[in-house]
Write a protein that holds these residues in place. Structure first.
Motif, PDB file in Angstrom:
ATOM      1  N   TYR A 149      31.272  48.560  37.653  1.00 21.60           N
ATOM      2  CA  TYR A 149      32.105  47.416  37.104  1.00 21.60           C
ATOM      3  C   TYR A 149      32.349  46.453  38.117  1.00 21.60           C
ATOM      4  O   TYR A 149      32.262  45.123  37.983  1.00 21.60           O
ATOM      5  CB  TYR A 149      32.983  47.736  35.959  1.00 21.60           C
ATOM      6  N   ARG A 150      33.148  47.073  38.999  1.00 22.17           N
ATOM      7  CA  ARG A 150      33.785  46.470  40.463  1.00 22.17           C
ATOM      8  C   ARG A 150      32.326  45.640  40.760  1.00 22.17           C
ATOM      9  O   ARG A 150      32.602  44.646  41.493  1.00 22.17           O
ATOM     10  CB  ARG A 150      34.460  47.329  41.055  1.00 22.17           C
ATOM     11  N   GLU A 151      31.328  46.409  41.175  1.00 20.81           N
ATOM     12  CA  GLU A 151      30.178  45.938  42.173  1.00 20.81           C
ATOM     13  C   GLU A 151      29.450  44.682  41.258  1.00 20.81           C
ATOM     14  O   GLU A 151      29.131  43.680  41.886  1.00 20.81           O
ATOM     15  CB  GLU A 151      29.052  46.883  42.214  1.00 20.81           C
ATOM     16  N   VAL A 152      29.380  44.915  39.832  1.00 21.80           N
ATOM     17  CA  VAL A 152      28.905  43.713  39.276  1.00 21.80           C
ATOM     18  C   VAL A 152      29.676  42.621  39.238  1.00 21.80           C
ATOM     19  O   VAL A 152      29.265  41.452  39.138  1.00 21.80           O
ATOM     20  CB  VAL A 152      28.561  44.179  37.664  1.00 21.80           C
ATOM     21  N   LEU A 153      30.893  42.928  38.969  1.00 24.33           N
ATOM     22  CA  LEU A 153      31.964  41.562  38.766  1.00 24.33           C
ATOM     23  C   LEU A 153      32.147  40.896  40.492  1.00 24.33           C
ATOM     24  O   LEU A 153      32.212  39.633  40.493  1.00 24.33           O
ATOM     25  CB  LEU A 153      33.362  42.234  38.535  1.00 24.33           C
ATOM     26  N   GLU A 154      31.882  41.641  41.242  1.00 27.38           N
ATOM     27  CA  GLU A 154      31.739  40.905  42.594  1.00 27.38           C
ATOM     28  C   GLU A 154      30.466  40.446  43.127  1.00 27.38           C
ATOM     29  O   GLU A 154      30.451  39.891  44.253  1.00 27.38           O
ATOM     30  CB  GLU A 154      32.363  42.109  43.709  1.00 27.38           C
ATOM     31  N   SER A 155      29.286  40.678  42.313  1.00 27.37           N
ATOM     32  CA  SER A 155      28.095  40.062  42.722  1.00 27.37           C
ATOM     33  C   SER A 155      28.052  38.608  42.559  1.00 27.37           C
ATOM     34  O   SER A 155      28.258  38.300  41.420  1.00 27.37           O
ATOM     35  CB  SER A 155      26.885  41.048  41.652  1.00 27.37           C
ATOM     36  N   PRO A 156      27.487  37.909  43.534  1.00 28.22           N
ATOM     37  CA  PRO A 156      27.434  36.715  43.438  1.00 28.22           C
ATOM     38  C   PRO A 156      26.291  36.130  42.395  1.00 28.22           C
ATOM     39  O   PRO A 156      26.469  35.329  41.560  1.00 28.22           O
ATOM     40  CB  PRO A 156      26.642  36.006  44.712  1.00 28.22           C
ATOM     41  N   ALA A 157      25.373  37.050  42.010  1.00 25.91           N
ATOM     42  CA  ALA A 157      24.393  36.838  40.938  1.00 25.91           C
ATOM     43  C   ALA A 157      24.983  36.620  39.702  1.00 25.91           C
ATOM     44  O   ALA A 157      24.863  35.935  38.738  1.00 25.91           O
ATOM     45  CB  ALA A 157      23.269  37.665  41.142  1.00 25.91           C
ATOM     46  N   PHE A 158      25.939  37.740  39.340  1.00 26.47           N
ATOM     47  CA  PHE A 158      26.603  37.888  38.205  1.00 26.47           C
ATOM     48  C   PHE A 158      27.555  36.593  38.210  1.00 26.47           C
ATOM     49  O   PHE A 158      27.642  36.165  36.912  1.00 26.47           O
ATOM     50  CB  PHE A 158      27.271  39.042  38.037  1.00 26.47           C
ATOM     51  N   GLN A 159      28.489  36.397  38.993  1.00 24.52           N
ATOM     52  CA  GLN A 159      29.335  35.235  38.971  1.00 24.52           C
ATOM     53  C   GLN A 159      28.640  34.076  38.547  1.00 24.52           C
ATOM     54  O   GLN A 159      29.167  33.333  37.670  1.00 24.52           O
ATOM     55  CB  GLN A 159      30.125  35.200  40.304  1.00 24.52           C
ATOM     56  N   LEU A 160      27.462  33.724  39.256  1.00 22.75           N
ATOM     57  CA  LEU A 160      26.765  32.473  38.924  1.00 22.75           C
ATOM     58  C   LEU A 160      26.207  32.626  37.527  1.00 22.75           C
ATOM     59  O   LEU A 160      26.324  31.525  36.856  1.00 22.75           O
ATOM     60  CB  LEU A 160      25.397  32.416  39.983  1.00 22.75           C
ATOM     61  N   ALA A 161      25.611  33.654  36.923  1.00 21.51           N
ATOM     62  CA  ALA A 161      25.353  33.641  35.567  1.00 21.51           C
ATOM     63  C   ALA A 161      26.346  33.549  34.717  1.00 21.51           C
ATOM     64  O   ALA A 161      26.169  32.996  33.451  1.00 21.51           O
ATOM     65  CB  ALA A 161      24.784  35.161  35.298  1.00 21.51           C
ATOM     66  N   ALA A 162      27.621  34.206  34.722  1.00 19.08           N
ATOM     67  CA  ALA A 162      28.653  34.118  33.996  1.00 19.08           C
ATOM     68  C   ALA A 162      29.362  32.546  34.000  1.00 19.08           C
ATOM     69  O   ALA A 162      29.499  32.103  33.185  1.00 19.08           O
ATOM     70  CB  ALA A 162      29.972  34.891  34.576  1.00 19.08           C
TER      71      ALA A 162
END
Length: 294
Positions: A63-76
């Motif tokens: 969960y921490r890795e996904v929340l820190e991912s730039p790709a996930f942040q852009l998608a969110a």
């Protein structure tokens, strides 16, 4: 004694009815457990483990890795932005069109058919039409060049976000119009006549009669609009592929790319986070509806 005898006669009938109900509902419960509950439990396990087999427990590291991912942040950010723009727009436009159609203006029947047409059209044909209009050598850029203006990257730049919002509103607005029209037709006409006798104007009638009595229809329209907003990934994928313009890179793109890369841990985490967002939105809507009813 008579009451006790009646109760004893009713108990077998009630027991048979309960057994019949359970037998009829058993296929639904069984199907939901196999196709929804079991995959959700497996997905939850994958989100807390490491490796393809998912044998090593790592806690909330995924969960921490996904929340820190730039790709996930852009998608969110893009998904939240799409919801913040698309949902109010489709609700307001649907309500406005429903109010206009209720006035029985000339051509109202034709307008209803036109609004329902996008719902039955295949997604591929709709996207093909959008590409003809908004592609680089498309019709819109041709008109801009004729008018002495610079062509725009409608499908590959920041403008693609507004193209996707417009496509979402155009395709799903008809459903809200039909739903709101059904709610408007349920409002007794006598209430408006009484309000007119009391000197109420159009805005007062809308505020104190139409809007409060239309809340159940607005609630269901908002729920279905949320569900349809997450289905817009089909159009976004057909327009931009797996890696579209940054403005329309949504959470569904992030999940699909991790699925293709066989990264089930990140895929599971993204799916659970997406489920949590939808669950919270629906929960807030239910809470708001109960507050308005009380």
């Amino acid at each position: 004694m008579m009451k006790r005898a009646i109760r004893e006669k009713l108990r077998p009938a009630a027991r048979r009815q309960a057994q019949t109900g359970l037998m009829l509902a058993a296929p639904v419960f069984l199907g939901s457990g196999i196709f929804f509950l079991l995959p959700f439990c497996l997905m939850l396990r994958y989100s807390l483990t490491f490796g393809i087999g998912g044998f090593r427990f790592v806690g909330l590291r995924n969960y921490r890795e996904v929340l820190e991912s730039p790709a996930f942040q852009l998608a969110a950010v893009n998904t939240v932005r799409f919801l913040a723009v698309g949902l109010p727009l489709i609700m307001a436009l649907g309500l406005l069109l429903a109010l206009l159609l209720r006035q029985k203006l000339p051509g109202a029947g034709l307008l209803r058919r036109v609004l329902l047409l996008p719902m039955v059209l295949p997604v591929a044909s709709i996207v093909m039409l959008v590409q003809i209009l908004f592609a680089g050598p498309g019709i819109l850029n041709g008109l801009l060049e004729q008018w002495g203006l610079f062509p725009r990257q409608w499908l590959n730049g920041p403008e693609s976000f507004w193209v996707l919002v417009g496509l979402y509103v155009w395709k799903n607005c008809g459903y809200n119009v039909v739903l709101f029209l059904a709610g408007l037709n349920m409002i007794p006409e006598e209430l408006y006549q009484t309000a007119e006798l009391d000197g109420a104007g159009p805005w007062a009638k809308f505020r104190f009669i139409t809007l409060p009595l239309l809340i159940p229809s607005l609630f269901f329209g908002f729920i279905f609009s949320i569900v349809n907003s997450f289905k817009v990934y089909r159009e976004a994928f057909l327009l931009g592929g797996e890696y579209p313009a940054q403005s329309i890179y949504l959470l569904q793109h992030f999940s699909n790319n991790n699925f293709r890369n066989l990264n089930y841990q990140r895929l599971s985490v993204a799916a659970i986070l997406l489920f949590s967002v939808i669950f919270l939105l629906v929960g807030l809507l239910l809470w708001a509806q109960r507050k308005t009813e009380t």
